[in-house]
Design an enzyme around this catalytic site. Structure first.
Site, PDB file in Angstrom:
ATOM      1  CE1 TYR A   6      11.471  31.990   6.259  1.00 48.90           C
ATOM      2  CE2 TYR A   6      11.975  29.506   6.030  1.00 48.90           C
ATOM      3  CZ  TYR A   6      11.566  30.806   5.464  1.00 48.90           C
ATOM      4  OH  TYR A   6      11.569  30.858   4.002  1.00 48.90           O
ATOM      5  CE  LYS A  54      -0.291  -0.444   5.216  1.00 52.82           C
ATOM      6  NZ  LYS A  54      -1.188  -1.012   6.175  1.00 52.82           N
TER       7      LYS A  54
END
Ligand SMILES: *Cc1c(COP(=O)(O)O)cnc(C)c1O
Length: 378
Positions: free
Chosen positions: A259, A39
């Site tokens: 940041y 999957k």
């Protein structure tokens, strides 16, 4: 057509290691069969490459989550294979699923009724897996519903049960009391459908006692290189990840990084900016946590993870040891996938399935490396 092979980061997938992991799991659980869970594009590793590699090792049962995943794999799944759709049947998917011969896991009453209706309308006995909820409270029918189906002779006329299955809540905790409780409930419910193959174990379930292996093991994460406890199948790493140095610099004490300037250099430091960020699946939770690695030397991440880059402290390396354009290890011999997941406060499954399409990929298969350009995994 030739592609110019330039890339900022590189994901290498060792299909020979994957094949070895499959063989070791298969040998560990035999006489149970070992199926493969592919999957989410084989946990992000590339189902189009994984399925044929596992087929060559004898794998004949593949598990996906959704019908669309089964559809995408049609060309690589041979006709002697079974494809089980673990999440079952979305409303409206019944005819596509039946036309293709996929085996939906029937988990809930609505899907059960729709599949039975489809069988009657098509005058065709349709294959299915039946999932029991034995204690995880996620997917599957309860004991009363299982009993009602077993007592209803038309159910067996409409539906050809290929598998009865359940899923363990705590397979990775061998001492959890819930494992034995789930096994007991499963065995009682499975006994209502004599002769139908049984399946309980995922990868970690294969490391539990033999009673948990039943007829079919559903191996996922271990195939992709996450180790199992001692005594279970030996597992080799499959995935490695490297990213380029975009820039290096030396910063004086007191300089902020990234940041929000969430890191301040306590003294003079040398940094490298690497071309990987949260858009590449490198979690923002690794801001000021975790590391990259170069020739066995840990390079701590400093400052916040950006969308396309991170800064690492390379002061522990000799000056000039890393240059612009060099590749630095993020997952590999110096830093395991499990370590990255632990640093990020998550699990290897989430790291793997997040890595995404921006990395150039190369696949190692039967000793030969083939490269794909970034984004082109076929
Ligand atoms: C994803 C999944 C698996 C595979 O689990 P791993 O822990 O990756 O081995 C097995 N069974 C079910 C029902 C699943 O959803």
């Amino acid at each position: 057509m030739t592609h110019e092979m330039t890339y900022s980061s590189e994901l290498t997938i060792d299909l020979d290691a994957l094949a070895a992991n499959y063989r070791n799991l298969r040998d560990h659980v035999t006489p149970a069969q070992c199926g493969a869970v592919v999957k989410a594009d084989a946990y992000g590793v590339g189902a189009m490459r994984v399925v044929p590699a596992l087929y060559r090792e004898g794998c004949r049962t593949f598990f996906v989550a959704q019908l669309c995943e089964a559809m995408e794999l049609r060309d690589v799944v041979a006709s002697d294979c079974t494809v089980v759709i673990l999440n079952g049947l979305d409303p409206g998917a019944e005819d596509s699923c039946a036309d293709q011969g996929f085996v939906p896991a029937l988990n809930a009453p609505g899907a059960l009724h729709r599949w039975r209706d489809t069988a009657r309308r098509r005058r065709q006995r349709l294959p299915a897996a039946l999932q029991f909820d034995t204690g995880m409270s996620r997917l599957g029918v309860d004991a009363a519903m299982a009993q009602a189906l077993a007592d209803d002779p038309s159910f067996a006329e409409e539906v050809e049960l290929r598998l009865v299955m359940t899923h363990l809540a705590s397979a990775d905790e061998p001492d959890a009391m819930s494992n034995a409780a789930q096994l007991n409930r499963f065995e009682a419910m499975a006994a209502l459908f004599p002769g139908v193959p049984r399946s309980i174990a995922n990868s970690f379930g294969s490391a539990l006692p033999r009673a948990f292996h039943n007829d079919v093991v559903r191996a996922g994460i271990a195939l992709y290189g996450v180790p199992l406890p001692a005594g279970a199948a030996a597992i080799r790493p499959v995935v490695s990840l490297r990213a380029r140095v975009l820039q290096t610099r030396e910063i004086p004490a007191g300089t902020g990084v990234g940041y929000g300037l969430t890191y301040t250099a306590p003294d003079v430091r040398r940094l490298a900016t690497l071309a990987i960020g949260y858009a590449d699946g490198w979690p923002r939770a690794l801001s000021n946590r975790g590391a990259a690695c170069h020739n066995g030397v840990r390079l701590p991440i400093v400052g916040r993870v950006s969308m396309d880059s991170i800064m690492v402290d390379i002061s522990a390396l000799d000056a000039g040891a890393l240059q612009e354009g060099d590749l630095v290890e993020l997952i590999g011999p110096g830093q395991s996938l499990d370590q990255v997941a632990a640093d990020a406060g998550t699990i290897a499954y989430e790291i793997l399935t997040s890595l995404g399409r921006r990395h150039a990929r190369s696949y190692l298969e039967r000793g030969i490396t083939t490269a794909c350009i970034a984004g082109d995994v076929r």
